[in-house]
Scaffold this active site. Structure first.
Site, PDB file in Angstrom:
ATOM      1  N   HIS A 359      -6.833  99.935  72.185  1.00 29.35           N
ATOM      2  CA  HIS A 359      -6.169  98.777  71.569  1.00 29.35           C
ATOM      3  C   HIS A 359      -7.138  97.817  70.887  1.00 29.35           C
ATOM      4  O   HIS A 359      -6.718  96.733  70.484  1.00 29.35           O
ATOM      5  CB  HIS A 359      -5.363  97.985  72.598  1.00 29.35           C
ATOM      6  CG  HIS A 359      -4.234  98.736  73.228  1.00 29.35           C
ATOM      7  ND1 HIS A 359      -2.929  98.641  72.783  1.00 29.35           N
ATOM      8  CD2 HIS A 359      -4.204  99.602  74.256  1.00 29.35           C
ATOM      9  CE1 HIS A 359      -2.150  99.414  73.526  1.00 29.35           C
ATOM     10  NE2 HIS A 359      -2.901 100.005  74.436  1.00 29.35           N
ATOM     11  N   LYS A 550       1.123  83.804  69.067  1.00 26.91           N
ATOM     12  CA  LYS A 550       0.311  84.897  69.609  1.00 26.91           C
ATOM     13  C   LYS A 550      -0.761  84.253  70.464  1.00 26.91           C
ATOM     14  O   LYS A 550      -0.952  83.036  70.425  1.00 26.91           O
ATOM     15  CB  LYS A 550      -0.321  85.721  68.483  1.00 26.91           C
ATOM     16  CG  LYS A 550      -1.018  84.842  67.433  1.00 26.91           C
ATOM     17  CD  LYS A 550      -1.590  85.637  66.273  1.00 26.91           C
ATOM     18  CE  LYS A 550      -0.565  86.058  65.253  1.00 26.91           C
ATOM     19  NZ  LYS A 550      -0.305  87.481  65.198  1.00 26.91           N
ATOM     20  N   ARG A 551      -1.502  85.070  71.254  1.00 25.27           N
ATOM     21  CA  ARG A 551      -2.622  84.515  71.995  1.00 25.27           C
ATOM     22  C   ARG A 551      -3.574  83.795  71.028  1.00 25.27           C
ATOM     23  O   ARG A 551      -3.710  84.184  69.857  1.00 25.27           O
ATOM     24  CB  ARG A 551      -3.377  85.633  72.729  1.00 25.27           C
ATOM     25  CG  ARG A 551      -2.607  86.175  73.928  1.00 25.27           C
ATOM     26  CD  ARG A 551      -2.332  85.109  74.968  1.00 25.27           C
ATOM     27  NE  ARG A 551      -3.549  84.695  75.634  1.00 25.27           N
ATOM     28  CZ  ARG A 551      -3.973  85.181  76.791  1.00 25.27           C
ATOM     29  NH1 ARG A 551      -3.286  86.103  77.431  1.00 25.27           N
ATOM     30  NH2 ARG A 551      -5.095  84.738  77.344  1.00 25.27           N
ATOM     31  N   LYS A 556      -7.860  85.980  65.380  1.00 23.54           N
ATOM     32  CA  LYS A 556      -6.502  85.813  64.853  1.00 23.54           C
ATOM     33  C   LYS A 556      -6.404  84.623  63.884  1.00 23.54           C
ATOM     34  O   LYS A 556      -5.416  84.463  63.179  1.00 23.54           O
ATOM     35  CB  LYS A 556      -5.504  85.647  66.000  1.00 23.54           C
ATOM     36  CG  LYS A 556      -5.383  86.909  66.891  1.00 23.54           C
ATOM     37  CD  LYS A 556      -4.485  86.645  68.091  1.00 23.54           C
ATOM     38  CE  LYS A 556      -4.445  87.793  69.091  1.00 23.54           C
ATOM     39  NZ  LYS A 556      -3.599  88.922  68.648  1.00 23.54           N
ATOM     40  N   THR A 658       2.296  93.270  67.124  1.00 24.86           N
ATOM     41  CA  THR A 658       3.694  93.648  67.360  1.00 24.86           C
ATOM     42  C   THR A 658       4.604  92.448  67.087  1.00 24.86           C
ATOM     43  O   THR A 658       5.765  92.623  66.737  1.00 24.86           O
ATOM     44  CB  THR A 658       3.913  94.158  68.798  1.00 24.86           C
ATOM     45  OG1 THR A 658       3.263  93.255  69.700  1.00 24.86           O
ATOM     46  CG2 THR A 658       3.325  95.553  68.971  1.00 24.86           C
ATOM     47  N   LYS A 662       8.336  92.015  65.215  1.00 24.02           N
ATOM     48  CA  LYS A 662       9.487  91.260  65.741  1.00 24.02           C
ATOM     49  C   LYS A 662       9.952  90.227  64.721  1.00 24.02           C
ATOM     50  O   LYS A 662      11.166  90.023  64.516  1.00 24.02           O
ATOM     51  CB  LYS A 662       9.118  90.558  67.053  1.00 24.02           C
ATOM     52  CG  LYS A 662       8.854  91.529  68.194  1.00 24.02           C
ATOM     53  CD  LYS A 662       8.064  90.890  69.345  1.00 24.02           C
ATOM     54  CE  LYS A 662       7.444  91.994  70.206  1.00 24.02           C
ATOM     55  NZ  LYS A 662       6.411  91.489  71.135  1.00 24.02           N
TER      56      LYS A 662
HETATM   57  C1  26Q Z   1     -10.084  93.388  80.294  1.00 24.32           C
HETATM   58  C2  26Q Z   1     -11.026  93.252  81.283  1.00 24.32           C
HETATM   59  C3  26Q Z   1     -10.990  92.168  82.152  1.00 24.32           C
HETATM   60  C4  26Q Z   1      -9.968  91.232  82.032  1.00 24.32           C
HETATM   61  C5  26Q Z   1      -9.007  91.376  81.040  1.00 24.32           C
HETATM   62  C6  26Q Z   1      -9.075  92.456  80.175  1.00 24.32           C
HETATM   63  C7  26Q Z   1      -8.061  92.599  79.110  1.00 24.32           C
HETATM   64  C8  26Q Z   1      -6.737  92.298  79.336  1.00 24.32           C
HETATM   65  C9  26Q Z   1      -5.809  92.416  78.330  1.00 24.32           C
HETATM   66  C10 26Q Z   1      -8.429  93.039  77.855  1.00 24.32           C
HETATM   67  C11 26Q Z   1      -7.495  93.171  76.845  1.00 24.32           C
HETATM   68  C12 26Q Z   1      -6.165  92.848  77.083  1.00 24.32           C
HETATM   69  C13 26Q Z   1      -5.124  92.929  76.054  1.00 24.32           C
HETATM   70  C14 26Q Z   1      -5.304  93.395  74.843  1.00 24.32           C
HETATM   71  C15 26Q Z   1      -4.218  93.401  73.860  1.00 24.32           C
HETATM   72  O1  26Q Z   1      -3.157  92.854  74.086  1.00 24.32           O
HETATM   73  N1  26Q Z   1      -4.428  94.036  72.704  1.00 24.32           N
HETATM   74  C16 26Q Z   1      -3.394  94.083  71.686  1.00 24.32           C
HETATM   75  O2  26Q Z   1      -2.618  95.246  71.899  1.00 24.32           O
HETATM   76  C17 26Q Z   1      -1.482  95.260  71.053  1.00 24.32           C
HETATM   77  C18 26Q Z   1      -0.660  96.470  71.427  1.00 24.32           C
HETATM   78  O3  26Q Z   1      -1.284  97.637  70.978  1.00 24.32           O
HETATM   79  C19 26Q Z   1      -1.891  95.269  69.597  1.00 24.32           C
HETATM   80  O4  26Q Z   1      -0.729  95.150  68.822  1.00 24.32           O
HETATM   81  C20 26Q Z   1      -2.832  94.109  69.288  1.00 24.32           C
HETATM   82  O5  26Q Z   1      -3.333  94.235  67.976  1.00 24.32           O
HETATM   83  C21 26Q Z   1      -3.987  94.105  70.288  1.00 24.32           C
HETATM   84  O6  26Q Z   1      -4.801  92.969  70.095  1.00 24.32           O
END
Ligand code: 26Q
Length: 814
Positions: A359, A550-551, A556, A658, A662
Site C-alpha cells: 500500500h 483524509k488522514r 497529501k 479510496t 467515494k
Molecule cells: C505500521 C507500523 C507501525 C504502526 C503503524 C503502521 C501503519 C498503519 C497503517 C502503517 C500504514 C498504515 C496505513 C496505510 C494506509 O492506509 N495506506 C493507504 O491504503 C489505501 C488502501 O490501499 C490507499 O488507497 C492509500 O493510497 C494508502 O495511503
C-alpha cells in the site's frame, strides 16, 4: 433444522420482535426505552437473522470442503453496522416502522451506535469494503484481525489544536459480536531455540511467555444473498494457571501486573505515524493475531481434510500490507517444527498459500524490524527468516554472479546501520502474487522499490485497483441519490455498479439534472447542519462545497490547499466587489499524535479559518472549516454533500486513494494530481469531467534529479510570496506571530520535499476553472452526473472478483 426459515419472532411482526427484545434481551420497559436501548433491540432482531445465515453458510462450506480465502489485516475500519445489516436482511422498512412506533426515526436509533473504528484510514476501510464484497460475491472467506479494546482515537479540537481521546467502543457492549468460547490458541514469545530431532528440519522453541488468543466473531452480511462472511477478531488473555502463585500468596498487584503484561497486546490500535516506530508491542500484536489466525486455519483444514499436504489446494492467505508478514515464518515454523514437514515441502506450500498487497511506495514507510528485537521476541522466526534468506540469495546469485549490489538490494536483511528485517521482502519471497492498489502504483512498484524482485519474477507482480462498496457509500450514505438512480435506471446497480453507465445519457435531460441538483442541495443542507453543530460556524449551503477529507499527512498536501485558500482570501480583499464564486472549504482528518507538522497544519487551518470566517469584507463568500473526528460515520455525512473532491498528493506518493472514489460516486468533481487511482478515475469519467493539475510522476522525479529550488519559485511568484509571507509573518496567529515560521521554512529552506511550491500555480489555475464551471449549475450537473455514471469500475465487488480469479484461485458469483 431449516436455517432458511426466519427466526420465531419474525412471524409475530417486526415490532413485536423489537418489543420482545426490549423485554427479554435489553431488560427494559418498552414504553420507556431510550433510543440506545431500542437500537440494541432492533440490532438483536437483525442478529437473529444473521446468526442463522452464518450457521447455514458455515454448514454449506464445511459440507463442500470449500477452498477459502483468509484476509489477514491489522485493521478493519467497519464503522456502524446496524443500517447495513438491516439492508442486507431486508428489514429496513419494517424497522423504520418499529422505530416510529417508539416515537423515533431509524436515523435517531442508528446514530446511537458506536463506530467500530479498528483502523487508521484507507487500508483499514479497504479491508472493511472487501469483507462486504467477499460476502456479496459469495466467496468462502474470513477476515482475521485484532479485537482492540480501544480503536482509533477520537479527535476533538481545543483552541484550534487536536486533542486525542481514547475510544472505548466496547464500553456499552456491541450487539454484533459472537464470542467463541471454545476457540482459543496459545501464542508464544521469547526464549531460545534448541535443535530438533537429528535429521529433521525442525527445532524446539523453548519459549519464555505465552498468551491465549480468544476468538470473537462478527458476522458480515452479504447483499442479495443469504451468504455471510466472518470477521474473526482475537483478544489476548493471560493464561490463568500462571498467575496462580502470585494470586494465591495474596500479591494481587503482582498478579495484575502479570496479567496486564499479556493482555495489553489487544488493548489499543497503533496510529499510522509518518514512520513506523518499531515498538516491541506492535511486533507482539502482529505476531499475536497472525499466529492465532494461522493456527485456526490449520485446525479447520485438518478437521476437514485430516492432512496438510493439500493445504495449498484449499487455503489462500492474503497479507494486507506487511503487518501480518511474520505469517510466512509462522506457517513455516508450524509445518516444520510441529507437523514434521521437510523444509522444501513446507516452503513450496507456503509460497502457494500466501499473497501480498503493498500500500505504499515511500521507502520510509516500509516496515522493518531490528534483528535484535526480533531475536528477543521471536527467536525461532528469526532463524527461519535467515534460512529463507540464505536459500533465496543463493538462488539469486546464480542469476547474477558477483553482483553484490543486486544481492544487497534483495536481501531480507538490511545490513546498513543497525541490521533490520525487511518485512516487504519477506512478503514478496513468501508469496506467489504481489499487487499494488492502482495501475500507476503497481507500475511504479516494479519500476522502483521492487524492481530487482520484478526482474527475478515478473509474473509474480500484478495490479488490483482498489474499490469501495456501493452499499455503504451510495445506497446507505446517500439515500436521496440512490432513489433517484433507482427510478432512472432501476436498482440493479447495488450489485452491478457498472449499470451506473446508464445514467450517462440522462445528463442531457434537464429534469434529471434538476432532480440531481436538488438531491445534492438536500445533502449539502444536512452537511451544513453537521458543520454548524460541530464547529459552530454557519455555512451557506448554496456555496461550492470544497472537500478534503483524509488522514493529515505531508504527502497529501493539505497545506497546499491552505495556501490556495489564503491566496483566494488575499485576492478577494484586493477586489472585494468582484463577482466571487462563494466557497466553503471543508477539511477533516486526524493527525497521528506524534506527528508534529501534521498537527501544525490542523492548527493553521483553524487559525486561517478564524480570520476568514469573521472578516466581514468577504460577506460570507468564503468560509474555511475543520470538521472534527473524521471517521466512517462522519464520512457518510460528508461524501454526499461534497461538490469538489480534493485529491492533491504529490504525483507518485498516494498509492491509490479510496476517498477519491467515494466522493466521485456521490457526484463530486475531482480536482487532483495525476496520482494513484485519480489516473483511472480520469480514464473512466473522461478528461472533460475532472480537473487535473500539477507535475506528473516523471516530472516530479526529473525536477528532483535536476535540483529542485523552492526558494526560487517563491522569489519569482509574487502571489505565492504574499501567501507564505502572511502565514510566516503571523497574519493568522497574531497571539504568537512565529507559530508558523517553521512550517513555512520547511518549504523554503527545508527542501519542500512534497513540492507544494512547484504545483501551486497550476493548482490555483485549476481552481479558477472550477469556479468558472460552478457559475453554470447545469454545466456543473452534467459533469457531476458523468462522474457518477463513470464510477462503475470502482466497486469493491469488481476488485474482489479480480483477486478471486487472479490471486486466490476462487470462483465468485457473477
Ligand atoms: C505500521 C507500523 C507501525 C504502526 C503503524 C503502521 C501503519 C498503519 C497503517 C502503517 C500504514 C498504515 C496505513 C496505510 C494506509 O492506509 N495506506 C493507504 O491504503 C489505501 C488502501 O490501499 C490507499 O488507497 C492509500 O493510497 C494508502 O495511503
Amino acid at each position: 433444522m431449516n436455517l432458511n426459515a426466519p427466526p420465531a419472532s419474525a412471524s409475530a411482526g417486526p415490532n413485536a420482535a423489537v418489543e420482545r427484545h426490549l423485554l427479554d434481551t435489553v431488560a427494559t420497559d418498552p414504553a420507556a426505552a431510550s433510543p440506545a436501548e431500542i437500537m440494541h433491540a432492533v440490532a438483536q432482531v437483525a442478529r437473529e437473522h444473521l446468526s442463522r445465515r452464518w450457521v447455514a453458510t458455515d454448514r454449506a462450506d464445511r459440507a463442500a470442503r470449500a477452498r477459502r480465502v483468509y484476509y489477514l489485516s491489522m485493521e478493519f475500519l467497519i464503522g456502524r453496522t446496524l443500517s447495513n445489516a438491516l439492508a442486507a436482511v431486508g428489514l429496513t422498512g419494517e424497522m423504520a416502522a418499529a422505530a416510529k412506533a417508539h416515537a423515533n426515526t431509524l436515523e435517531d436509533l442508528t446514530a446511537t451506535e458506536a463506530d467500530a473504528a479498528l483502523g487508521n484510514g484507507g487500508l483499514g476501510r479497504l479491508a472493511a469494503c472487501f469483507l462486504d464484497s467477499m460476502a456479496t460475491v459469495e466467496l468462502p472467506s474470513y477476515g482475521y484481525g485484532i479485537r482492540y479494546e480501544f480503536g482509533m482515537f477520537k479527535q476533538s479540537i481545543v483552541g484550534g489544536r487536536q486533542v486525542e481521546h481514547p475510544d472505548p467502543w466496547l464500553e456499552d457492549g456491541t450487539p454484533w459480536e459472537f464470542p467463541r468460547t471454545g476457540v482459543s490458541y496459545p501464542v508464544r514469545f521469547g526464549g531460545w531455540v534448541e535443535p530438533g530431532a537429528h535429521g529433521s528440519s525442525g527445532s524446539i522453541w523453548r519459549h519464555a511467555g505465552e498468551v491465549n488468543a480468544k476468538a470473537y466473531d462478527m458476522v458480515i452480511p452479504g447483499h442479495g444473498t443469504p451468504r455471510v462472511s466472518t470477521l474473526r477478531l482475537w483478544k489476548a488473555a493471560a493464561p490463568s494457571q500462571i498467575d496462580l502463585h502470585a494470586f494465591n500468596t495474596g500479591d494481587y498487584a503482582r498478579a495484575a501486573e502479570f496479567k496486564n503484561q499479556y493482555e495489553n497486546i489487544s488493548w489499543v490500535l497503533y496510529p499510522n505515524d509518518s514512520t513506523p516506530a518499531g515498538r516491541e508491542l506492535r511486533l507482539r500484536q502482529e505476531y499475536f493475531f497472525t499466529s492465532a489466525s494461522i493456527q485456526d486455519i490449520l485446525a479447520r483444514h485438518l478437521a476437514e481434510h485430516g492432512r496438510l499436504t493439500n493445504l495449498a489446494e484449499k487455503v489462500a492467505i492474503h497479507l494486507n500490507d506487511t503487518h501480518p508478514a511474520i505469517g510466512v515464518a509462522e506457517l513455516m515454523r508450524l509445518l516444520v517444527d510441529e507437523h514434521a514437514f521437510g523444509w522444501a515441502g513446507a516452503w513450496a506450500l507456503t509460497q502457494k498459500v500466501f499473497s501480498y498487497t503493498n500500500h505504499t511506495l515511500m521507502p520510509e514507510a516500509l516496515e522493518t524490524w531490528p534483528v535484535s528485537l526480533m531475536q528477543h521476541v521471536l527467536p525461532r522466526h528469526l532463524e527461519i527468516i535467515f534460512r529463507i534468506n540464505s536459500e533465496f540469495l543463493a538462488a539469486a546469485a546464480k542469476l547474477r554472479p558477483g553482483d553484490n549490489e543486486f544481492m544487497r538490494s534483495l536481501s531480507l536483511i538490511e545490513e546498513r546501520g543497525e541490521r533490520r528485517v525487511r518485512m516487504a521482502h519477506l512478503s514478496i519471497v513468501g508469496s506467489h502474487k504481489v499487487n499494488g492498489v492502482s495501475a500507476l502504483h503497481s507500475e511504479l512498484l516494479v519500476q522502483t522499490i521492487f524492481a530487482n524482485f520484478a526482474a527475478l519474477w515478473p509474473e509474480r507482480f500484478t495490479n488490483m485497483t482498489n474499490g469501495v462498496t456501493p452499499r455503504r457509500w451510495l445506497a446507505q450514505a446517500n439515500t436521496g441519490l440512490a432513489s433517484l438512480i433507482d427510478s432512472t435506471i432501476g436498482d440493479g446497480w447495488r450489485l452491478h455498479l457498472d449499470q451506473l453507465i446508464g445514467l450517462r445519457e440522462h445528463a442531457a435531460n434537464a429534469d434529471f439534472r434538476n432532480a440531481f441538483l436538488a438531491v445534492k442541495q438536500a445533502n449539502k443542507l444536512r452537511l451544513a447542519e453537521h458543520i454548524r453543530a460541530h464547529t459552530g460556524v454557519p455555512v451557506d449551503a448554496t456555496s461550492l462545497f470544497d472537500v478534503q477529507v483524509k488522514r493529515i499527512h505531508e504527502y497529501k498536501r493539505q497545506l497546499l490547499n491552505v495556501l490556495q485558500v489564503v491566496a483566494r482570501y488575499q485576492a478577494m480583499l484586493a477586489d472585494p466587489d468582484a463577482d466571487w464564486v462563494p466557497r466553503t472549504v471543508i477539511f477533516a482528518g486526524k493527525a497521528a499524535s506524534s506527528y508534529v507538522s501534521a498537527k501544525a497544519v490542523i492548527q493553521l487551518i483553524h487559525d486561517v479559518g478564524t480570520v476568514i470566517n469573521t472578516d466581514a469584507r468577504l460577506r460570507g463568500r468564503l468560509k474555511l472549516v475543520f470538521v472534527p473526528n473524521y471517521g466512517v460515520s462522519v464520512a457518510e455525512v460528508i461524501m454526499p454533500g461534497a461538490d469538489l473532491s480534493e485529491q492533491i498528493s504529490t504525483a507518485g506518493t498516494e498509492a491509490s486513494g479510496t476517498g477519491n472514489m467515494k466522493l466521485a460516486l456521490n457526484g463530486a468533481l475531482t480536482i487532483g494530481t495525476d496520482d494513484g487511482a485519480n489516473v483511472e478515475i480520469r480514464q473512466q469519467v473522461g478528461d472533460d469531467n475532472i480537473f487535473i493539475f500539477g507535475l506528473s510522476t516523471a516530472q516530479v522525479a526529473a525536477q528532483r534529479a535536476a535540483g529542485y529550488q523552492p526558494l526560487r519559485i517563491y522569489e519569482e511568484n509574487p502571489r505565492l510570496k504574499a501567501v507564505l509571507d502572511a502565514i510566516a509573518g503571523g497574519r493568522f496567529s497574531e497571539d504568537e506571530p512565529g507559530r508558523y515560521r517553521a512550517l513555512v521554512d520547511s518549504l523554503l529552506w527545508g527542501g519542500d520535499h512534497y513540492m507544494l511550491l512547484a504545483d501551486f500555480d497550476s493548482y490555483v489555475a485549476a481552481q479558477s476553472r472550477v469556479d468558472a464551471l460552478y457559475r453554470d449549475p447545469q454545466a456543473w450537473a452534467r459533469k457531476a452526473i458523468a462522474n457518477v455514471a463513470g464510477m462503475g469500475f470502482f466497486s469493491s465487488d469488481r476488485t474482489i472478483r479480480e483477486y478471486a480469479r487472479d490471486v486466490w484461485g476462487l470462483a465468485a458469483k457473477a
